[in-house]
Design an enzyme around this catalytic site. Structure first.
Site, PDB file in Angstrom:
ATOM      1  N   HIS A  84      -6.501 -10.936   8.832  1.00 14.18           N
ATOM      2  CA  HIS A  84      -5.793  -9.662   8.689  1.00 14.18           C
ATOM      3  C   HIS A  84      -5.956  -8.897  10.004  1.00 14.18           C
ATOM      4  O   HIS A  84      -7.060  -8.831  10.551  1.00 14.18           O
ATOM      5  CB  HIS A  84      -6.387  -8.864   7.522  1.00 14.18           C
ATOM      6  CG  HIS A  84      -5.950  -7.435   7.523  1.00 14.18           C
ATOM      7  ND1 HIS A  84      -4.629  -7.084   7.483  1.00 14.18           N
ATOM      8  CD2 HIS A  84      -6.658  -6.266   7.604  1.00 14.18           C
ATOM      9  CE1 HIS A  84      -4.529  -5.763   7.515  1.00 14.18           C
ATOM     10  NE2 HIS A  84      -5.749  -5.246   7.598  1.00 14.18           N
ATOM     11  N   CYS A 132      -4.681  -3.501   1.928  1.00 14.30           N
ATOM     12  CA  CYS A 132      -4.030  -4.611   2.647  1.00 14.30           C
ATOM     13  C   CYS A 132      -4.246  -5.958   1.965  1.00 14.30           C
ATOM     14  O   CYS A 132      -3.664  -6.964   2.385  1.00 14.30           O
ATOM     15  CB  CYS A 132      -4.556  -4.677   4.079  1.00 14.30           C
ATOM     16  SG  CYS A 132      -4.550  -3.101   4.898  1.00 14.30           S
ATOM     17  N   GLU A 190       0.850  -1.195   0.000  1.00  9.52           N
ATOM     18  CA  GLU A 190       0.000   0.000   0.000  1.00  9.52           C
ATOM     19  C   GLU A 190       0.879   1.237   0.000  1.00  9.52           C
ATOM     20  O   GLU A 190       0.454   2.302  -0.405  1.00  9.52           O
ATOM     21  CB  GLU A 190      -0.902  -0.016   1.250  1.00  9.52           C
ATOM     22  CG  GLU A 190      -1.942   1.093   1.325  1.00  9.52           C
ATOM     23  CD  GLU A 190      -1.439   2.383   1.999  1.00  9.52           C
ATOM     24  OE1 GLU A 190      -2.231   3.329   2.068  1.00  9.52           O
ATOM     25  OE2 GLU A 190      -0.280   2.460   2.445  1.00  9.52           O
TER      26      GLU A 190
HETATM   27  N1  CAA Z   1      -9.508   0.112  28.750  1.00 14.16           N
HETATM   28  C1  CAA Z   1      -9.811  -0.925  27.943  1.00 14.16           C
HETATM   29  N2  CAA Z   1     -10.435  -0.793  26.748  1.00 14.16           N
HETATM   30  C2  CAA Z   1     -10.753   0.464  26.352  1.00 14.16           C
HETATM   31  C3  CAA Z   1     -10.469   1.589  27.167  1.00 14.16           C
HETATM   32  C4  CAA Z   1      -9.813   1.373  28.403  1.00 14.16           C
HETATM   33  N3  CAA Z   1      -9.486   2.396  29.199  1.00 14.16           N
HETATM   34  N4  CAA Z   1     -10.901   2.678  26.503  1.00 14.16           N
HETATM   35  C5  CAA Z   1     -11.459   2.264  25.335  1.00 14.16           C
HETATM   36  N5  CAA Z   1     -11.373   0.927  25.248  1.00 14.16           N
HETATM   37  C6  CAA Z   1     -11.801   0.066  24.163  1.00 14.16           C
HETATM   38  C7  CAA Z   1     -13.147   0.448  23.553  1.00 14.16           C
HETATM   39  O1  CAA Z   1     -14.231  -0.078  24.322  1.00 14.16           O
HETATM   40  C8  CAA Z   1     -13.031  -0.181  22.187  1.00 14.16           C
HETATM   41  O2  CAA Z   1     -13.239  -1.572  22.280  1.00 14.16           O
HETATM   42  P1  CAA Z   1     -14.461  -2.251  21.468  1.00 14.16           P
HETATM   43  O3  CAA Z   1     -14.289  -1.869  20.022  1.00 14.16           O
HETATM   44  O4  CAA Z   1     -14.288  -3.709  21.673  1.00 14.16           O
HETATM   45  O5  CAA Z   1     -15.696  -1.679  22.055  1.00 14.16           O
HETATM   46  C9  CAA Z   1     -11.551  -0.020  21.844  1.00 14.16           C
HETATM   47  O6  CAA Z   1     -10.888   0.240  23.091  1.00 14.16           O
HETATM   48  C10 CAA Z   1     -11.271   1.139  20.902  1.00 14.16           C
HETATM   49  O7  CAA Z   1     -11.866   2.277  21.438  1.00 14.16           O
HETATM   50  P2  CAA Z   1     -12.599   3.330  20.503  1.00 14.16           P
HETATM   51  O8  CAA Z   1     -13.579   2.628  19.613  1.00 14.16           O
HETATM   52  O9  CAA Z   1     -13.088   4.456  21.324  1.00 14.16           O
HETATM   53  O10 CAA Z   1     -11.330   3.776  19.650  1.00 14.16           O
HETATM   54  P3  CAA Z   1     -11.132   4.968  18.653  1.00 14.16           P
HETATM   55  O11 CAA Z   1     -12.432   5.499  18.174  1.00 14.16           O
HETATM   56  O12 CAA Z   1     -10.211   5.914  19.284  1.00 14.16           O
HETATM   57  O13 CAA Z   1     -10.368   4.270  17.436  1.00 14.16           O
HETATM   58  C11 CAA Z   1     -10.230   2.749  15.585  1.00 14.16           C
HETATM   59  C12 CAA Z   1     -10.452   2.903  17.090  1.00 14.16           C
HETATM   60  C13 CAA Z   1     -11.446   3.289  14.826  1.00 14.16           C
HETATM   61  C14 CAA Z   1      -9.992   1.302  15.245  1.00 14.16           C
HETATM   62  C15 CAA Z   1      -8.971   3.605  15.190  1.00 14.16           C
HETATM   63  O14 CAA Z   1      -7.841   3.089  15.840  1.00 14.16           O
HETATM   64  C16 CAA Z   1      -8.718   3.632  13.702  1.00 14.16           C
HETATM   65  O15 CAA Z   1      -9.273   4.435  12.980  1.00 14.16           O
HETATM   66  N6  CAA Z   1      -7.798   2.746  13.192  1.00 14.16           N
HETATM   67  C17 CAA Z   1      -7.465   2.675  11.781  1.00 14.16           C
HETATM   68  C18 CAA Z   1      -8.541   1.990  10.965  1.00 14.16           C
HETATM   69  C19 CAA Z   1      -8.588   0.506  11.183  1.00 14.16           C
HETATM   70  O16 CAA Z   1      -7.650  -0.127  11.618  1.00 14.16           O
HETATM   71  N7  CAA Z   1      -9.726  -0.112  10.823  1.00 14.16           N
HETATM   72  C20 CAA Z   1      -9.872  -1.550  10.898  1.00 14.16           C
HETATM   73  C21 CAA Z   1     -10.677  -2.108   9.753  1.00 14.16           C
HETATM   74  S1  CAA Z   1     -10.028  -1.548   8.179  1.00 14.16           S
HETATM   75  C22 CAA Z   1      -8.746  -2.654   7.816  1.00 14.16           C
HETATM   76  O17 CAA Z   1      -8.641  -3.685   8.392  1.00 14.16           O
HETATM   77  C23 CAA Z   1      -7.767  -2.248   6.784  1.00 14.16           C
HETATM   78  C24 CAA Z   1      -6.545  -1.725   7.440  1.00 14.16           C
HETATM   79  O18 CAA Z   1      -5.608  -2.468   7.712  1.00 14.16           O
HETATM   80  C25 CAA Z   1      -6.503  -0.319   7.776  1.00 14.16           C
END
Ligand code: CAA
Length: 401
Positions: free
Chosen positions: A234, A112, A80
């Site tokens: 993945h 990916c 990518e």
């Molecule tokens: N203790 C333990 N767990 C906690 C916590 C704490 N203090 N605070 C939050 N969490 C948990 C939440 O409950 C959540 O878990 P669940 O999803 O099981 O409910 C997890 O931590 C993440 O919290 P948020 O949802 O609030 O996180 P966020 O909004 O800040 O971001 C994300 C999460 C959207 C994945 C972000 O990291 C992101 O955008 N990542 C890039 C995109 C990505 O990886 N997408 C995956 C699918 S796409 C793909 O696979 C292709 C690729 O490679 C990119």
């Protein structure tokens, strides 16, 4: 029918590593969010003279050392985070590895998913002529904007695979389940060094693709879910694989314990996302850490945003343990140099799409380095000059052991 599959695979990564606890502290976030919520502990990060070419070549070199280059007439480079809009990163790797000119070399792209497309292409080439062997390299550096939700899911790694007839490690079965759905969940415009992502949509799109590819896999005659001994997904972050497995269990109505995924997380937890390489990093971890897989079927789920996904399966070969590179991978992980957060932020901010001429500082201790740009063309070389950076060996995280 000739058995075709993965004859060897090797993992490489970058010079630097960032501790997610450091990132959490600086961001004022509970470290448990990253460790438990995302299932990540560390992320590899490139030195100025690391890129997808250098780590891709580092992954492929030990494969050539073990097997030689005989029969390799194709190099497929999946990424990518390619370094040029036109020239394949594989051509740079071809030269660094001293491969003969009688090779076709090309780069593949679909977020990916590209590594799985390369693997399928390789299988087809070997099916047509089983004397051929194909070098498949998946190599990526995952970058999101500083201070964005995606930042703790960055990372970097490369996996090189030798695809051949009568493979030593994993025979890939012919049935595949595929799915393409046009969705704007994650993409990277040509003028951007970081991905644009709709986090919530990306999670939904991934899960939608799991069931889409699974339904097609079954419609094509693939074995049922309880005939697959291990699943490897993945892993944009390891928690995503847990979600996917639970989703597949709900979809099929079959209990699928998430604990069976644990070994597939061992490397990805400490490397971070490696896009095209991530699935195969997970596969390497399973093969390196489970002793009793011979004869069992492993299911591999590949997802590339945008989106294309695929499920394939493979049968683990007798004697696969003898070919493990577990010690080399552990050494590569442990040798990473911890990057203080201020330095990480400065390096991240300095990343550019510019092709202006530059001599790159000697930092990386990996086998190959990006020497710089001359006449707007990129140059690579073996790392013969001692690195100037002070090495600080990182204690293995729990997941490294
Ligand atoms: N203790 C333990 N767990 C906690 C916590 C704490 N203090 N605070 C939050 N969490 C948990 C939440 O409950 C959540 O878990 P669940 O999803 O099981 O409910 C997890 O931590 C993440 O919290 P948020 O949802 O609030 O996180 P966020 O909004 O800040 O971001 C994300 C999460 C959207 C994945 C972000 O990291 C992101 O955008 N990542 C890039 C995109 C990505 O990886 N997408 C995956 C699918 S796409 C793909 O696979 C292709 C690729 O490679 C990119």
């Amino acid at each position: 029918m000739t058995r075709i599959g993965i004859h060897d695979l090797a993992v490489a990564t970058t010079h630097h590593v960032v501790e997610l606890d450091d990132l959490a502290e600086a961001a004022g976030v509970d470290p448990a969010k990253y460790r438990l919520g995302l299932g990540q502990e560390r992320m590899s990060f490139p030195a100025p003279d690391d890129d997808v070419v250098t780590i891709g070549a580092a992954a492929a070199a030990p494969i050539l050392e073990r097997h030689g280059a005989d029969g390799i007439r194709t190099v497929l480079f999946a990424t990518e985070s390619g370094v040029d809009q036109s020239k394949s990163g594989g051509v740079f790797v071809h030269r660094l590895l001293g491969l003969p000119p009688t090779v076709r070399t090309v780069e593949l792209k679909q977020a990916c998913y590209g590594g799985t497309a390369a693997l399928q292409t390789a299988l087809g080439i070997v099916a047509r002529d089983p004397r051929e062997r194909v070098l498949v390299i998946s190599s990526d550096i995952a970058r999101y904007e500083l201070d964005s939700p995606g930042e703790p899911t960055q990372g970097a790694a490369a996996v090189a695979m030798l695809v051949s007839a009568d493979p030593d490690i994993l025979e890939i079965e012919p049935i595949a389940g595929v799915n393409t759905t046009d969705v704007d969940d994650f993409w990277r415009p040509t003028d951007s060094t970081t991905a644009i992502v709709d986090g919530a949509l990306s999670l939904d799109a991934y899960l939608h693709s799991v069931t889409g590819a699974w339904d097609d896999y079954r419609a094509q005659g693939g074995p049922d879910v309880d005939e697959i001994h291990r699943f490897v997904y993945h892993q944009p972050f390891t928690k995503m694989a847990r979600k996917a497995h639970a989703h597949l269990a709900a979809h099929t109505g079959v209990e699928l314990p998430v604990e069976t995924l644990e070994t597939s997380f061992r490397y990805n937890r400490v490397l971070g996302n490696s896009y095209t390489a991530s699935l195969f990093v997970g596969l390497a971890a399973v093969l390196d850490h489970e002793d009793d897989l011979a004869g069992t079927r492993i299911g591999l789920f590949s997802y590339g945003s945008g989106s294309v996904s695929e499920i394939i399966t493979g049968i683990v070969q007798d004697g696969y343990r003898e070919h493990s590179r577990r010690d080399e991978t552990a050494a590569a992980l442990a040798a990473r140099v911890r990057l203080p957060l201020d330095d990480y932020r400065a390096l991240h901010a300095a990343t550019t799409t510019s092709s202006a001429d530059v001599e790159t500082p000697h930092v990386t201790t990996r086998p190959y380095r990006f020497a710089g740009v001359r006449g707007r063309a990129r140059h690579y070389e073996p790392t013969t000059t001692p690195a100037t950076a002070e090495r600080e060996t990182v204690e293995p995280a729990s997941a490294d052991r």
